[in-house]
Design a protein around this motif. Structure first.
Motif, PDB file in Angstrom:
ATOM      1  N   SER A   3      23.337  42.734  32.476  1.00  0.00           N
ATOM      2  CA  SER A   3      23.654  43.738  33.498  1.00  0.00           C
ATOM      3  C   SER A   3      22.903  45.051  33.273  1.00  0.00           C
ATOM      4  N   GLU A   4      22.465  45.304  32.051  1.00  0.00           N
ATOM      5  CA  GLU A   4      21.697  46.523  31.775  1.00  0.00           C
ATOM      6  C   GLU A   4      20.380  46.552  32.560  1.00  0.00           C
ATOM      7  N   SER A   5      19.933  45.403  33.020  1.00  0.00           N
ATOM      8  CA  SER A   5      18.671  45.339  33.763  1.00  0.00           C
ATOM      9  C   SER A   5      18.859  45.498  35.271  1.00  0.00           C
ATOM     10  N   PHE A   6      20.088  45.532  35.741  1.00  0.00           N
ATOM     11  CA  PHE A   6      20.346  45.587  37.183  1.00  0.00           C
ATOM     12  C   PHE A   6      19.731  46.815  37.851  1.00  0.00           C
ATOM     13  N   PHE A   7      19.672  47.933  37.145  1.00  0.00           N
ATOM     14  CA  PHE A   7      19.172  49.166  37.758  1.00  0.00           C
ATOM     15  C   PHE A   7      17.690  49.068  38.119  1.00  0.00           C
ATOM     16  N   THR A   8      16.998  48.078  37.593  1.00  0.00           N
ATOM     17  CA  THR A   8      15.554  47.966  37.825  1.00  0.00           C
ATOM     18  C   THR A   8      15.209  47.388  39.193  1.00  0.00           C
ATOM     19  N   VAL A   9      16.200  46.858  39.879  1.00  0.00           N
ATOM     20  CA  VAL A   9      15.963  46.216  41.176  1.00  0.00           C
ATOM     21  C   VAL A   9      17.086  46.569  42.140  1.00  0.00           C
ATOM     22  N   TRP A  39      18.174  50.572  52.043  1.00  0.00           N
ATOM     23  CA  TRP A  39      19.205  51.506  51.578  1.00  0.00           C
ATOM     24  C   TRP A  39      20.614  50.962  51.806  1.00  0.00           C
ATOM     25  N   LEU A  40      20.732  49.903  52.583  1.00  0.00           N
ATOM     26  CA  LEU A  40      22.031  49.270  52.818  1.00  0.00           C
ATOM     27  C   LEU A  40      22.266  48.054  51.918  1.00  0.00           C
ATOM     28  N   ALA A  41      21.383  47.859  50.956  1.00  0.00           N
ATOM     29  CA  ALA A  41      21.562  46.739  50.022  1.00  0.00           C
ATOM     30  C   ALA A  41      22.874  46.899  49.260  1.00  0.00           C
ATOM     31  N   ALA A  42      23.535  45.794  49.054  1.00  0.00           N
ATOM     32  CA  ALA A  42      24.770  45.801  48.266  1.00  0.00           C
ATOM     33  C   ALA A  42      24.425  46.033  46.792  1.00  0.00           C
ATOM     34  N   PRO A  43      25.372  46.523  46.007  1.00  0.00           N
ATOM     35  CA  PRO A  43      25.108  46.701  44.572  1.00  0.00           C
ATOM     36  C   PRO A  43      24.778  45.357  43.901  1.00  0.00           C
ATOM     37  N   VAL A  44      23.829  45.382  42.996  1.00  0.00           N
ATOM     38  CA  VAL A  44      23.421  44.165  42.287  1.00  0.00           C
ATOM     39  C   VAL A  44      24.578  43.654  41.434  1.00  0.00           C
ATOM     40  N   GLU A  45      24.870  42.369  41.583  1.00  0.00           N
ATOM     41  CA  GLU A  45      25.925  41.727  40.797  1.00  0.00           C
ATOM     42  C   GLU A  45      25.365  40.704  39.814  1.00  0.00           C
ATOM     43  N   SER A  46      24.174  40.205  40.105  1.00  0.00           N
ATOM     44  CA  SER A  46      23.534  39.267  39.181  1.00  0.00           C
ATOM     45  C   SER A  46      22.024  39.337  39.370  1.00  0.00           C
ATOM     46  N   LEU A  47      21.326  38.997  38.306  1.00  0.00           N
ATOM     47  CA  LEU A  47      19.869  39.046  38.326  1.00  0.00           C
ATOM     48  C   LEU A  47      19.342  37.824  37.592  1.00  0.00           C
ATOM     49  N   ALA A  48      18.406  37.140  38.213  1.00  0.00           N
ATOM     50  CA  ALA A  48      17.841  35.935  37.607  1.00  0.00           C
ATOM     51  C   ALA A  48      16.364  35.831  37.958  1.00  0.00           C
ATOM     52  N   VAL A  49      15.654  35.085  37.156  1.00  0.00           N
ATOM     53  CA  VAL A  49      14.266  34.766  37.473  1.00  0.00           C
ATOM     54  C   VAL A  49      14.149  33.248  37.555  1.00  0.00           C
ATOM     55  N   GLY A  75      -4.896  27.828  33.667  1.00  0.00           N
ATOM     56  CA  GLY A  75      -4.418  27.335  32.384  1.00  0.00           C
ATOM     57  C   GLY A  75      -2.952  27.664  32.122  1.00  0.00           C
ATOM     58  N   ALA A  76      -2.273  28.201  33.115  1.00  0.00           N
ATOM     59  CA  ALA A  76      -0.859  28.567  32.955  1.00  0.00           C
ATOM     60  C   ALA A  76      -0.009  27.322  32.718  1.00  0.00           C
ATOM     61  N   THR A  77       1.009  27.482  31.907  1.00  0.00           N
ATOM     62  CA  THR A  77       1.948  26.384  31.668  1.00  0.00           C
ATOM     63  C   THR A  77       3.199  26.530  32.530  1.00  0.00           C
ATOM     64  N   HIS A  78       3.444  27.763  33.018  1.00  0.00           N
ATOM     65  CA  HIS A  78       4.612  28.049  33.836  1.00  0.00           C
ATOM     66  C   HIS A  78       4.238  29.040  34.939  1.00  0.00           C
ATOM     67  N   VAL A  79       5.048  29.055  36.002  1.00  0.00           N
ATOM     68  CA  VAL A  79       4.812  29.947  37.133  1.00  0.00           C
ATOM     69  C   VAL A  79       6.112  30.685  37.450  1.00  0.00           C
ATOM     70  N   LEU A  80       6.036  32.019  37.512  1.00  0.00           N
ATOM     71  CA  LEU A  80       7.181  32.816  37.942  1.00  0.00           C
ATOM     72  C   LEU A  80       7.266  32.692  39.458  1.00  0.00           C
ATOM     73  N   VAL A  81       8.330  32.093  39.935  1.00  0.00           N
ATOM     74  CA  VAL A  81       8.468  31.800  41.358  1.00  0.00           C
ATOM     75  C   VAL A  81       9.236  32.898  42.086  1.00  0.00           C
ATOM     76  N   ALA A  82      10.267  33.452  41.448  1.00  0.00           N
ATOM     77  CA  ALA A  82      11.081  34.449  42.138  1.00  0.00           C
ATOM     78  C   ALA A  82      11.872  35.293  41.147  1.00  0.00           C
ATOM     79  N   VAL A  83      12.173  36.509  41.579  1.00  0.00           N
ATOM     80  CA  VAL A  83      13.133  37.378  40.904  1.00  0.00           C
ATOM     81  C   VAL A  83      14.265  37.554  41.909  1.00  0.00           C
ATOM     82  N   LEU A  84      15.462  37.161  41.521  1.00  0.00           N
ATOM     83  CA  LEU A  84      16.597  37.147  42.444  1.00  0.00           C
ATOM     84  C   LEU A  84      17.666  38.144  42.007  1.00  0.00           C
ATOM     85  N   ALA A  85      17.778  39.221  42.755  1.00  0.00           N
ATOM     86  CA  ALA A  85      18.831  40.207  42.522  1.00  0.00           C
ATOM     87  C   ALA A  85      19.887  39.965  43.588  1.00  0.00           C
ATOM     88  N   SER A  86      21.037  39.491  43.166  1.00  0.00           N
ATOM     89  CA  SER A  86      22.045  39.027  44.115  1.00  0.00           C
ATOM     90  C   SER A  86      23.257  39.938  44.187  1.00  0.00           C
TER      91      SER A  86
END
Length: 136
Positions: A3-9, A39-49, A75-86
């Protein structure tokens, strides 16, 4: 994520409004759609990648050939698909994504039964009647 990271998004959704001025038009993936102002976004309750292995990403039918070539050459082994702030209840698929999946855009959806489709459709409608995606 902690939850400490919620303020970033900001959350990607807010509660729908009946005030037309609360909405903006934006182009996304080649289509113009209506969005609630950020500006009408609801407060972040969860954050996932969401991270896919390269193999899983390249098997996605929505990955265009140019993108596939770029990933393979990287040569990437993984791909960041989404950052989800819910916020609010767990979001089902968007109505567009739901129909897209039913039309062949998702391998799992091909196996859904008629009852599963009706149940998922009811969930999609109930959620999107209350919540709206936000944008800048």
């Amino acid at each position: 994520m902690p939850s400490e990271s919620f303020f970033t998004v900001s959350a990607g959704v807010g509660v729908r409004s009946t005030t037309p001025e609360d909405y903006i038009l934006r182009e996304y993936r080649g289509q113009v759609d209506l969005y609630l102002q950020r500006w009408l976004a609801a407060p972040v309750e969860s954050l996932a990648v969401i991270v896919y292995t390269t193999e899983a990403y390249l098997s996605d039918p929505d990955v265009k050939s140019e993108e596939a070539a770029r990933i393979q050459q990287s040569g990437a082994t993984h791909v960041l698909v989404a950052v989800l702030a819910s916020a609010g209840p767990k979001a089902p698929l968007s109505p567009k994504r739901f129909v897209h999946n039913l039309a062949g855009g998702n391998k799992e959806a091909v196996q859904w039964t008629a009852d599963e489709i009706r149940h998922k459709a009811a969930e999609v409608k109930a959620y999107h009647d209350k919540w709206c995606v936000v944008a800048d």
